[in-house]
Enzyme design. Structure first.
Site, PDB file in Angstrom:
ATOM      1  NE  ARG A 104      -8.529 -18.661  -7.883  1.00 29.30           N
ATOM      2  CZ  ARG A 104      -8.477 -19.301  -9.050  1.00 29.30           C
ATOM      3  NH1 ARG A 104      -8.809 -18.684 -10.138  1.00 29.30           N
ATOM      4  NH2 ARG A 104      -8.092 -20.564  -9.118  1.00 29.30           N
ATOM      5  CG  ASP A 146      -8.237 -23.440  -3.583  1.00 26.78           C
ATOM      6  OD1 ASP A 146      -7.324 -23.090  -2.835  1.00 26.78           O
ATOM      7  OD2 ASP A 146      -8.487 -22.888  -4.666  1.00 26.78           O
ATOM      8  CG  ASP A 200     -12.457 -26.361 -11.442  1.00 26.62           C
ATOM      9  OD1 ASP A 200     -11.292 -25.913 -11.484  1.00 26.62           O
ATOM     10  OD2 ASP A 200     -13.471 -25.633 -11.431  1.00 26.62           O
ATOM     11  CD  GLN A 220      -2.587 -20.255   2.046  1.00 29.16           C
ATOM     12  OE1 GLN A 220      -3.725 -20.518   2.324  1.00 29.16           O
ATOM     13  NE2 GLN A 220      -2.267 -19.168   1.368  1.00 29.16           N
ATOM     14  CG  MET A 257      -3.850 -19.336  -1.597  1.00 29.54           C
ATOM     15  SD  MET A 257      -2.897 -20.534  -2.526  1.00 29.54           S
ATOM     16  CE  MET A 257      -1.677 -19.458  -3.279  1.00 29.54           C
TER      17      MET A 257
HETATM   18  P1  ADP Z   1      -6.788 -26.292 -12.240  1.00 27.41           P
HETATM   19  O1  ADP Z   1      -6.710 -27.655 -12.836  1.00 27.41           O
HETATM   20  O2  ADP Z   1      -5.892 -26.176 -11.048  1.00 27.41           O
HETATM   21  O3  ADP Z   1      -8.208 -25.866 -12.019  1.00 27.41           O
HETATM   22  P2  ADP Z   1      -6.685 -24.544 -14.594  1.00 27.41           P
HETATM   23  O4  ADP Z   1      -8.097 -24.134 -14.500  1.00 27.41           O
HETATM   24  O5  ADP Z   1      -5.685 -23.498 -14.933  1.00 27.41           O
HETATM   25  O6  ADP Z   1      -6.136 -25.280 -13.278  1.00 27.41           O
HETATM   26  O7  ADP Z   1      -6.613 -25.685 -15.713  1.00 27.41           O
HETATM   27  C1  ADP Z   1      -5.388 -26.299 -16.065  1.00 27.41           C
HETATM   28  C2  ADP Z   1      -5.327 -26.562 -17.558  1.00 27.41           C
HETATM   29  O8  ADP Z   1      -6.380 -27.440 -17.951  1.00 27.41           O
HETATM   30  C3  ADP Z   1      -5.508 -25.345 -18.442  1.00 27.41           C
HETATM   31  O9  ADP Z   1      -4.326 -24.598 -18.592  1.00 27.41           O
HETATM   32  C4  ADP Z   1      -5.943 -25.955 -19.754  1.00 27.41           C
HETATM   33  O10 ADP Z   1      -4.840 -26.418 -20.492  1.00 27.41           O
HETATM   34  C5  ADP Z   1      -6.772 -27.151 -19.308  1.00 27.41           C
HETATM   35  N1  ADP Z   1      -8.210 -26.781 -19.357  1.00 27.41           N
HETATM   36  C6  ADP Z   1      -8.925 -26.119 -18.424  1.00 27.41           C
HETATM   37  N2  ADP Z   1     -10.209 -25.951 -18.823  1.00 27.41           N
HETATM   38  C7  ADP Z   1     -10.288 -26.515 -20.045  1.00 27.41           C
HETATM   39  C8  ADP Z   1     -11.354 -26.664 -21.022  1.00 27.41           C
HETATM   40  N3  ADP Z   1     -12.585 -26.192 -20.789  1.00 27.41           N
HETATM   41  N4  ADP Z   1     -11.071 -27.311 -22.175  1.00 27.41           N
HETATM   42  C9  ADP Z   1      -9.840 -27.798 -22.404  1.00 27.41           C
HETATM   43  N5  ADP Z   1      -8.802 -27.673 -21.556  1.00 27.41           N
HETATM   44  C10 ADP Z   1      -9.021 -27.031 -20.394  1.00 27.41           C
END
Ligand code: ADP
Length: 730
Positions: free
Chosen positions: A189, A145, A106, A279, A187
């Site tokens: 959260r 997840d 997300d 995982q 895993m």
């Molecule tokens: P995942 O995609 O697995 O949920 P993260 O939440 O760490 O992983 O998000 C991955 C990357 O996406 C972050 O390191 C950031 O660079 C970018 N990102 C996440 N949220 C935002 C946001 N609100 N605005 C801009 N970039 C974002």
């Protein structure tokens, strides 16, 4: 049409991301659109330079079986800032890239949404008025997840689940040997999907997930249950806890806490296993490879089709169909669950997860009951039999169906060795404790046997139904079992004993039954097939080799087509299409061309009944003759190894859901004195019950397979990706 696109993987890595990248790259090249790979997620997009590179057909060769992501992934702090995103825009514009495919969770999808929203203002501040007015963005759900709105499954979740199930199996055997109790932390959260489905498929004694509101003294209930379980001689106990599970006051529950409680209260040996990154690792399952491939191809198709500026969506798989949901909605709804949990609104959190989550939780609780209800239905009970050829997951279905019946006070008789057991009166009462150990066993503990019920069998079956007081029957098997049940039903007038409710569950590795998109056993067989194909692919050594691999499936091409899709085999010969001489001639040309362009290994999958005369050996000899000593030809007939081994997570969950459905609908029918015959099927996400005769009418004339199998729509996808591109390797 877009001039050029870029693809990146971001956030936590997930098995299957490589398959998605491969699909995007090859489909785009196939459509004549150049593709850039962005290395290290958004960090690479901000950095530009060598982090954004054009990818060729060959660059994504051989990556299907690999875990992780070859593009690399990162968490980028720079991208979170407007200046970082401005740099990203400049890098995209500089390369003429007007579309971006982002594979991630997300956070990553949020990043894509923000980038697309800010595009015009960044262009203005960079003075790039010439650039395309909007950035097309497609997100693909990559998260082990399975916590994303807009898709039933995210890429990586099935593989993670199989790791968990495997761990539970392994720990159960050591736990049983040592009379030891394990606490397993998974895993998740904010999402209990892995813990919940892992518990269901692995047979855990207790499960703790973030979406459930626990009672104040939840631990006392857990201790009581585990104490009882030990007293009655259960060989082992397993508590599965999602990392995000919480006490009623919202504070996290730690595995160590559970261990301490159990040690102190029960004075037993308790060990903790935190599965952690295991995982995420390893080769993706067939399901993840196919999911990722379908979504990757659909992403490019949509980008090519839509007018510029329209797309800001995530593609997901809902009810086995590819769907598009606006990114903003995906992010908002996905985060709402975490928010509801944070606010203590557990009911809402569960509601957002959907009905199958709540049902799954109820089912785990039903199955972890310590003792079945007292028998309340008087004499007799329900018979369960497994018919035809064995299929992985049959034992799971028996175990769950029988325990759900026992829980309602209904006795259960296992019919040994299928219909002949019913004919010769070989039945035995099944007990709760032995059934708990059947969840993960291969094949069928009750035994299977192919037998067509004949005229002279009917009276004997009627007699045994009456002798054992069977008031209902659950039949788990393939088409032969469906036909045997139909024969029994046709003769009810002459033999009134046969007038009992019957529920039939589809179980065969062939996936050739009506009213269901998947049969119990097909997913395990598919995984068996691709594991062997992955190994075969590594046997070429210094020589060039063509392999003709024969897979099962009878008159259904499911295993051959999906096996090819998930393994990257160059060709699948399917019974639905047959084999034509001109195809063979084209395939020989394709083979020669492939080797000439640098390939070392080409795999042709042939379904065992794809053609009567163009047999596997015929194709081998044909290729050998045409090889002109430029390459070797080998064959492999996979045979029974396809139906072997412990059932996959998908098959166990499907079998559990169907087993429970059968038990409850049968108990209902017995109470209502309804004697209909129902066939179960999985359509979309739901299990449904169908009339037997309507189901059989869905079969083609020779009763060999359903008239319109859904999976044939994947044929163009498999063909597009397996083509040998310029200088291709798979
Ligand atoms: P995942 O995609 O697995 O949920 P993260 O939440 O760490 O992983 O998000 C991955 C990357 O996406 C972050 O390191 C950031 O660079 C970018 N990102 C996440 N949220 C935002 C946001 N609100 N605005 C801009 N970039 C974002």
């Amino acid at each position: 049409m877009i001039r050029s696109l870029a693809v990146l993987t971001s956030g936590g890595d997930a098995p299957g991301m490589n398959a998605a990248v491969r699909a995007v790259v090859r489909r785009a090249l196939d459509c004549g659109v150049p593709v850039h790979g962005v290395f290290n997620g958004y960090e690479g997009l901000v950095a530009g330079g060598d982090s954004i590179r054009l990818l060729g057909w060959q660059d994504v060769g051989g990556i299907l079986p690999r875990g992780g992501t070859f593009l690399g992934t990162a968490r980028s702090e720079r991208f979170r800032l407007p200046e970082g995103r401005r740099a990203a825009v400049a890098n995209l514009v500089e390369r003429g890239i007007g579309a971006l495919v982002v594979i991630g969770g997300d956070g990553s999808l949020m990043g894509a949404h923000v980038l697309a929203s800010e595009w015009p203002e960044h262009l203005a501040s960079l003075g790039l008025e010439e650039a395309p007015e909007a950035l097309q963005v497609i997100g693909l759900p990559g998260s082990i997840d399975n916590d994303l709105f807009g898709t039933d499954m995210s890429i990586g979740a099935d593989t993670a689940l199989n790791h968990i199930v495997q761990a539970i199996d392994d720990l159960s055997s050591t736990a049983a040997s040592h009379q030891r109790t394990f606490v397993l932390e998974t895993m998740g959260r904010h999402c209990g999907y892995l813990a919940l489905m892992g518990s269901l498929a692995g047979g855990a004694s207790w499960v703790l997930v973030p979406e459930e509101e626990l009672e104040l003294r939840w631990h006392q209930k857990m201790v009581r249950s585990l104490r009882k379980s030990r007293e009655i001689g259960r060989p082992h106990q397993m508590v599965v806890v999602a990392e995000g599970a919480r006490h009623p006051d919202g504070l996290p529950i730690r595995a160590e806490e559970i261990r301490r409680i159990l040690c102190e209260q029960l004075a037993i040996d308790v060990r903790i296993t935190v599965l952690g990154h295991v995982q995420r690792g390893g080769s993706p399952t067939a399901f993840d490879r196919i999911l990722a491939t379908r979504l990757g191809v659909a992403a490019v198709d949509l980008l090519v089709k839509e007018p510029p500026g329209k797309l800001r969506h995530m593609l997901g798989l809902q009810k086995n169909r590819v769907t598009a949901t606006p990114l903003a909605e995906v992010v908002e709804q996905s985060r709402r669950v975490a928010q509801e949990i944070e606010n203590g609104s557990y009911g809402k959190a569960q509601e957002l997860r959907g009905e199958s989550f709540t049902r799954g939780l109820e089912l785990v609780k039903t199955l972890s009951r310590i003792e079945p209800a007292e028998k309340s239905q008087g004499e007799g009970g329900v018979g369960i039999l497994t018919g035809g050829a064995d299929a992985p997951g049959m034992n799971t279905a028996v175990s769950v169906a029988a325990r759900c019946l026992l829980n309602q006070g209904i006795a259960v008789y296992g019919v040994l060795e299928s219909f002949p057991g019913l004919i010769h009166g070989r039945l035995r009462e099944l007990g709760w404790n032995e059934l708990t150990g059947w969840l993960n066993r291969p094949s069928s503990e009750l035994g299977t046997l192919r037998h067509d019920v004949r005229e002279e069998d009917l009276a004997k079956i009627a007699e045994n139904i009456s002798r054992h007081g069977l008031k209902g029957l659950i039949v788990i098997g393939g088409l032969g079992s469906y036909l045997n049940v139909a024969r029994m039903v046709e003769n009810r007038r002459r033999f009134p004993e046969l007038d009992i409710p019957i529920v039939v569950l589809p179980a065969t590795i062939d996936n050739n039954l009506p009213c269901t998109e998947f049969t119990i056993g097909a997913d395990t067989a598919l995984n068996n097939v691709i594991q062997v194909l992955d190994k075969i692919r590594h046997t070429a050594g210094a020589t060039r080799r063509a392999f003709v691999v024969e897979v099962m499936g009878r008159r259904s091409g499911f295993l051959a087509l999906l096996g090819a899709l998930a393994s990257g085999a160059e060709k699948a010969y399917l019974p639905e299409l047959g084999i034509r001489l001109r195809d063979l001639s084209r395939d020989v040309d394709m083979l020669q061309e492939s080797f000439r362009s640098g390939k070392r290994m080409v795999i042709f999958l042939r379904n065992e009944e794809a053609s009567r005369h163009y047999t596997t050996d015929f194709i081998r000899r044909l290729l050998e003759e045409e090889s002109r000593d430029e390459f070797e030809v080998r064959t492999a007939i996979l045979g029974h190894l396809q139906r072997g081994g412990a059932p996959s997570a998908f098959d166990r969950i499907l079998a559990s859901r169907m087993g429970a459905f059968a038990a409850f609908s049968l108990a209902d029918a017995m109470e209502q004195k309804y004697t209909g015959v129902r066939v179960l099927g999985l359509q979309g996400r739901g299990i449904g019950a169908f009339d037997l005769h309507e189901a059989l009418a869905e079969m083609d004339e020779g009763l060999t397979r359903p008239k319109n199998p859904w999976f044939l729509e994947l044929l163009p996808v498999a063909e597009a990706l397996a083509k040998h591109g310029p200088g291709a390797t798979v």
